[in-house]
Design an enzyme around this catalytic site. Structure first.
Site, PDB file in Angstrom:
ATOM      1  CE  LYS A  33     -34.099  78.262 -57.283  1.00 59.82           C
ATOM      2  NZ  LYS A  33     -33.979  76.828 -56.872  1.00 59.82           N
ATOM      3  CB  THR A  55     -40.014  72.118 -66.068  1.00 55.02           C
ATOM      4  OG1 THR A  55     -39.482  72.628 -64.847  1.00 55.02           O
ATOM      5  CG2 THR A  55     -38.884  71.831 -67.035  1.00 55.02           C
ATOM      6  CE  LYS A  84     -30.031  69.767 -61.839  1.00 55.18           C
ATOM      7  NZ  LYS A  84     -31.180  70.386 -62.543  1.00 55.18           N
ATOM      8  CG  ASN A 110     -42.274  68.055 -62.443  1.00 56.62           C
ATOM      9  OD1 ASN A 110     -41.670  68.896 -63.096  1.00 56.62           O
ATOM     10  ND2 ASN A 110     -43.300  68.359 -61.668  1.00 56.62           N
ATOM     11  CE  LYS A 156     -31.785  74.800 -67.775  1.00 62.00           C
ATOM     12  NZ  LYS A 156     -32.314  73.522 -67.282  1.00 62.00           N
ATOM     13  CD  GLN A 193     -30.244  75.014 -63.404  1.00 56.78           C
ATOM     14  OE1 GLN A 193     -30.201  73.803 -63.494  1.00 56.78           O
ATOM     15  NE2 GLN A 193     -31.364  75.692 -63.523  1.00 56.78           N
ATOM     16  CB  SER A 249     -37.240  78.001 -58.894  1.00 54.06           C
ATOM     17  OG  SER A 249     -37.577  76.643 -58.781  1.00 54.06           O
ATOM     18  N   GLY A 305     -35.982  70.645 -57.079  1.00 55.36           N
ATOM     19  CA  GLY A 305     -36.056  69.245 -57.477  1.00 55.36           C
ATOM     20  C   GLY A 305     -35.435  68.989 -58.848  1.00 55.36           C
ATOM     21  CG  ASP A 306     -32.939  67.260 -62.170  1.00 54.78           C
ATOM     22  OD1 ASP A 306     -33.082  68.185 -62.978  1.00 54.78           O
ATOM     23  OD2 ASP A 306     -32.471  66.148 -62.519  1.00 54.78           O
TER      24      ASP A 306
HETATM   25  P1  NDP Z   1     -38.691  62.780 -62.839  1.00 56.27           P
HETATM   26  O1  NDP Z   1     -37.883  61.972 -61.922  1.00 56.27           O
HETATM   27  O2  NDP Z   1     -39.977  63.352 -62.368  1.00 56.27           O
HETATM   28  O3  NDP Z   1     -39.010  61.971 -64.182  1.00 56.27           O
HETATM   29  C1  NDP Z   1     -37.997  61.431 -64.975  1.00 56.27           C
HETATM   30  C2  NDP Z   1     -38.650  60.611 -66.055  1.00 56.27           C
HETATM   31  O4  NDP Z   1     -37.676  60.235 -67.008  1.00 56.27           O
HETATM   32  C3  NDP Z   1     -39.268  59.329 -65.542  1.00 56.27           C
HETATM   33  O5  NDP Z   1     -40.378  58.994 -66.316  1.00 56.27           O
HETATM   34  C4  NDP Z   1     -38.146  58.322 -65.735  1.00 56.27           C
HETATM   35  O6  NDP Z   1     -38.578  56.977 -65.857  1.00 56.27           O
HETATM   36  C5  NDP Z   1     -37.589  58.805 -67.048  1.00 56.27           C
HETATM   37  N1  NDP Z   1     -36.179  58.402 -67.158  1.00 56.27           N
HETATM   38  C6  NDP Z   1     -35.180  58.669 -66.295  1.00 56.27           C
HETATM   39  N2  NDP Z   1     -34.044  58.103 -66.713  1.00 56.27           N
HETATM   40  C7  NDP Z   1     -34.353  57.485 -67.860  1.00 56.27           C
HETATM   41  C8  NDP Z   1     -33.613  56.719 -68.781  1.00 56.27           C
HETATM   42  N3  NDP Z   1     -32.305  56.477 -68.581  1.00 56.27           N
HETATM   43  N4  NDP Z   1     -34.249  56.241 -69.877  1.00 56.27           N
HETATM   44  C9  NDP Z   1     -35.571  56.484 -70.077  1.00 56.27           C
HETATM   45  N5  NDP Z   1     -36.319  57.191 -69.231  1.00 56.27           N
HETATM   46  C10 NDP Z   1     -35.725  57.677 -68.146  1.00 56.27           C
HETATM   47  O7  NDP Z   1     -37.717  63.959 -63.355  1.00 56.27           O
HETATM   48  P2  NDP Z   1     -38.095  65.349 -64.015  1.00 56.27           P
HETATM   49  O8  NDP Z   1     -39.304  65.229 -64.845  1.00 56.27           O
HETATM   50  O9  NDP Z   1     -38.041  66.381 -62.963  1.00 56.27           O
HETATM   51  O10 NDP Z   1     -36.820  65.604 -64.938  1.00 56.27           O
HETATM   52  C11 NDP Z   1     -36.757  65.130 -66.287  1.00 56.27           C
HETATM   53  C12 NDP Z   1     -35.699  65.908 -67.053  1.00 56.27           C
HETATM   54  O11 NDP Z   1     -36.038  67.319 -67.024  1.00 56.27           O
HETATM   55  C13 NDP Z   1     -34.280  65.829 -66.495  1.00 56.27           C
HETATM   56  O12 NDP Z   1     -33.363  65.924 -67.557  1.00 56.27           O
HETATM   57  C14 NDP Z   1     -34.170  67.098 -65.652  1.00 56.27           C
HETATM   58  O13 NDP Z   1     -32.839  67.507 -65.475  1.00 56.27           O
HETATM   59  C15 NDP Z   1     -34.947  68.070 -66.541  1.00 56.27           C
HETATM   60  N6  NDP Z   1     -35.436  69.262 -65.888  1.00 56.27           N
HETATM   61  C16 NDP Z   1     -36.260  69.169 -64.795  1.00 56.27           C
HETATM   62  C17 NDP Z   1     -36.750  70.305 -64.217  1.00 56.27           C
HETATM   63  C18 NDP Z   1     -37.761  70.262 -63.124  1.00 56.27           C
HETATM   64  O14 NDP Z   1     -38.304  71.331 -62.780  1.00 56.27           O
HETATM   65  N7  NDP Z   1     -38.098  69.118 -62.578  1.00 56.27           N
HETATM   66  C19 NDP Z   1     -36.317  71.648 -64.660  1.00 56.27           C
HETATM   67  C20 NDP Z   1     -35.538  71.622 -65.867  1.00 56.27           C
HETATM   68  C21 NDP Z   1     -35.086  70.468 -66.425  1.00 56.27           C
HETATM   69  P3  NDP Z   1     -38.370  55.944 -64.646  1.00 56.27           P
HETATM   70  O15 NDP Z   1     -39.475  56.259 -63.691  1.00 56.27           O
HETATM   71  O16 NDP Z   1     -38.492  54.625 -65.276  1.00 56.27           O
HETATM   72  O17 NDP Z   1     -37.009  56.209 -64.075  1.00 56.27           O
END
Ligand code: NDP
Length: 454
Positions: free
Chosen positions: A99, A219, A135, A250, A123, A120, A386, A174-175
């Site tokens: 997962k 999250t 992943k 997200n 977690k 993961q 999830s 998603g991620d």
């Molecule tokens: P999204 O794609 O929805 O959002 C990512 C955000 O981070 C965007 O605002 C993006 O900006 C920014 N970002 C990405 N890369 C960079 C960078 N190099 N420098 C600065 N900003 C950056 O992803 P999520 O919100 O889903 O995921 C965010 C984090 O949370 C990740 O580490 C993910 O692994 C973790 N996570 C997510 C989960 C989920 O349920 N979605 C669960 C657990 C952990 P821009 O639009 O400019 O790229």
């Protein structure tokens, strides 16, 4: 039947295991970092329980059960053929089906997918729910792509990946770069190819077709529930606190929303181009509209809200706050940022993203007595919800938002207690990093022992 094992030929301490990983998988720096962070917490566990070493649990844990790398060809709107690389690392299935999410970002490579899959495992164990660790993703950049291009990419990706998935085998979500739209296209192609309406094969689905309330928010909400637990442990709460959230995807959007609901003032958020500061507190509806509806950039906030300031480039951690929530990506909060945060009086940091804080920054924050919630614990609410989505799918059931949110809050409180109990038991009272690593490890390791050498 009792299986007799020959004595281990030599003692494998965590440093030996780490050295072996570096030799075997050179160039996978993020995976090395994630493995090192777990291994260094485990010395006291191994000293107390030599049978883990005897049964080579660490070596087995650090080697994925299966790694898939595949070609993803697709056609862009101009009719040109494009080729990307897809990945799925099925890391550990001791506790349940693999997962973990899918990430679509140009930076994705095998080392990044392995770091995420490794995190993961622990977690998912901490959630207390029956899910293994995995992943995946692709080095595809969804930015600027049309809906049609996104759909064709998702369909091609799933055309290969579907043969490895199943509700009892491997269940992606998603991620970064993969939200509700992408999950929809992926699910549609899985259904079409397999001729099965197998709701439990993906999570993060739409509410009309097997999705769960609160999964979108989970999250971010969970991260803030975890911060609230850490503060409550110190007799404090979020009310009136100044909060900075990195990212505006997200996780960031819903972390900011929940912090606001609990009385905090969210003053800054970012994307990969820069950050906005609004001393009066950000208008979170406007941010959500810009990022989720218009799919725009964070700078548009300051164009609409003239009292706000946009800083191109730079670090969002320059904005003083008492609670910092890194919710963007790995290694985004470094030693300098940690120093700046400490100078600004930060009291709590919780990782909404995976491994956003560099090892040196983590050390500085912990040594300064900041309440530090590592991602394995603090952002586990997404995968926990999830698993609740899978449970609803299995029972052909749908719970209300309130019921699901209460379960999420209870799971986060449970993870908080589990971390503190494990940290206390292994001589590191109050240390959530040690607590999360040890508690996650022991559960998976004991299960691997039960299953024999496989
Ligand atoms: P999204 O794609 O929805 O959002 C990512 C955000 O981070 C965007 O605002 C993006 O900006 C920014 N970002 C990405 N890369 C960079 C960078 N190099 N420098 C600065 N900003 C950056 O992803 P999520 O919100 O889903 O995921 C965010 C984090 O949370 C990740 O580490 C993910 O692994 C973790 N996570 C997510 C989960 C989920 O349920 N979605 C669960 C657990 C952990 P821009 O639009 O400019 O790229």
């Amino acid at each position: 039947m009792t299986v007799q094992h020959a004595p281990a030929p030599e003692l494998c301490l965590t440093t030996d295991v780490y050295a072996a990983i570096q030799t075997r998988d050179p160039g996978q720096s993020e995976f090395h970092q994630a493995a090192h962070e777990v291994l260094e917490s485990l010395e006291p566990v191994l000293a107390r329980h030599p049978h883990y070493t005897h049964h080579r649990i660490l070596e087995r844990l650090c080697e994925p059960e299966r790694q898939l790398v595949f070609r993803v060809p697709w056609v862009d709107d101009a009719g040109h053929v494009r080729v990307n690389r897809g990945f799925r690392v099925e890391f550990n299935s001791a506790l349940g089906p693999y997962k973990g999410g899918l990430r679509f970002h140009p930076s994705v490579n095998l080392g990044i997918v392995k770091f995420l899959g490794f995190e993961q495992i622990f977690k998912n164990a901490l959630t207390g729910l029956p899910i293994g660790g995995g992943k995946g993703g692709a080095d595809f950049d969804p930015k600027g792509r049309s809906d049609g291009e996104i759909m064709r990419f998702c369909q091609s990706f799933m055309t290969e990946l579907h043969r490895h998935l199943g509700e009892h085998t491997d269940v992606p979500a998603g991620d970064i770069g993969v939200g509700g739209r992408e999950i929809g296209y992926l699910f549609g192609q899985y259904k079409r190819i397999t001729n099965r309406y197998e709701s439990g094969v993906l999570t993060g689905k739409g509410l009309n077709w097997g999705g769960s309330h609160v999964r979108t928010e989970a999250t971010g909400y969970g991260t803030v529930y975890f911060v609230s637990e850490m503060l409550a442990e110190r007799g404090q709460d979020l009310d009136g606190r100044q909060v900075v959230v990195s990212g505006s995807g997200n996780v960031a959007l819903y972390a900011a929303r929940k912090a606001h609901e609990l009385g905090a003032k969210v003053v800054a958020m970012s994307d990969s181009d820069g950050y906005v500061v609004d001393e009066h507190g950000l208008d979170l509806d406007l941010i959500k509209d810009i990022k989720e509806v218009r799919r725009g950039r964070i700078k548009e906030y300051a164009q609409t809200m003239t009292r706000a300031r946009y800083v191109e480039g730079g670090s969002v951690w320059d904005v003083p706050c008492s609670v910092a929530l890194p919710c963007a990506t790995q290694n985004e909060l470094d030693e300098n940022a940690a120093r700046t945060l400490l100078a600004g009086g930060v009291a709590a940091v919780a990782e909404g993203a995976n491994m956003p804080t560099t090892p040196r920054a983590v050390r500085l924050l912990r040594e300064a007595g900041v309440a530090f919630g590592p991602g394995k614990a603090a952002n586990a609410g997404g995968v926990a919800t999830s698993a609740l989505e899978m449970r609803q799918n299995a029972g052909r059931d749908a719970w209300s938002f309130e019921v699901t949110d209460q379960r999420l809050a209870a799971i986060m409180a449970g993870i908080h207690t589990t971390c503190l109990t494990a940290a206390e038991a292994y001589g590191a009272p109050g240390d959530y990093v040690v607590g999360a690593n040890v508690a996650g490890f022991v559960k998976v390791a004991d299960t691997m022992l039960d299953h024999g050498v496989i």
